[in-house]
Enzyme design. Structure first.
Site, PDB file in Angstrom:
ATOM      1  N   CYS A  37       0.815  -1.003  -0.046  1.00 47.48           N
ATOM      2  CA  CYS A  37      -0.111   0.127  -0.142  1.00 47.48           C
ATOM      3  C   CYS A  37       0.942   1.248  -0.098  1.00 47.48           C
ATOM      4  O   CYS A  37       1.823   1.314   1.034  1.00 47.48           O
ATOM      5  CB  CYS A  37      -0.854  -0.075   1.181  1.00 47.48           C
ATOM      6  SG  CYS A  37      -1.976   1.495   1.228  1.00 47.48           S
ATOM      7  N   ASP A  44      -0.051  -5.707   0.797  1.00 43.81           N
ATOM      8  CA  ASP A  44      -1.430  -5.912   0.440  1.00 43.81           C
ATOM      9  C   ASP A  44      -1.263  -7.436  -0.111  1.00 43.81           C
ATOM     10  O   ASP A  44      -0.429  -7.634  -0.953  1.00 43.81           O
ATOM     11  CB  ASP A  44      -2.108  -5.122  -0.668  1.00 43.81           C
ATOM     12  CG  ASP A  44      -2.246  -3.787  -0.351  1.00 43.81           C
ATOM     13  OD1 ASP A  44      -2.966  -3.706   1.145  1.00 43.81           O
ATOM     14  OD2 ASP A  44      -1.995  -2.854  -0.852  1.00 43.81           O
TER      15      ASP A  44
END
Length: 121
Positions: A37, A44
């Site tokens: 992210c 992520d």
């Protein structure tokens, strides 16, 4: 710092389609996709699903795996990475049709699926 889109694209390799006269679908599931992210710096995790109708060539799977692994340390939003994967795949493989879906694990009580298609419908 983010890499340029062509940096990762160069990893993708192809082989001759064994039946270019026929429309048939190929589906690849990449269940361990990881990126970062760009806002929080946290990892992520998602699944990337490719569904495509090849034209003259098909993507070579080891190269696809190596390509996707390059995103592991890439700070990029879900929407951007999904579109970038589609753009890179189209540039190298030149399929008749392609659908890329990214399915992200929940974070903060929400999960997201991003779907992009070529040609646009």
């Amino acid at each position: 710092m983010n890499s340029q889109p062509s940096d990762f694209r160069d990893l993708l390799e192809v082989f001759d389609n064994p039946a270019p006269q026929r429309n048939f679908s190929i589906e690849h599931h990449c269940p361990e996709f990881t990126s970062v992210c760009p806002k929080t710096g946290q990892p992520d995790y998602g699944v990337i699903v490719f569904t495509y109708v090849p034209d003259q060539v098909c993507v070579e799977l080891k190269s696809l795996k190596m390509y996707l692994q390059r995103f592991r340390n890439e700070g990029i939003f879900y929407e951007a990475v999904t579109n970038r994967i589609l753009d890179d795949f189209v540039a190298v493989v030149q399929p008749r049709r392609l659908r890329v879906e990214s399915r992200w694990t929940p974070r903060g009580g929400l999960n997201s699926n991003i779907i992009v298609e070529y040609p646009e419908t």
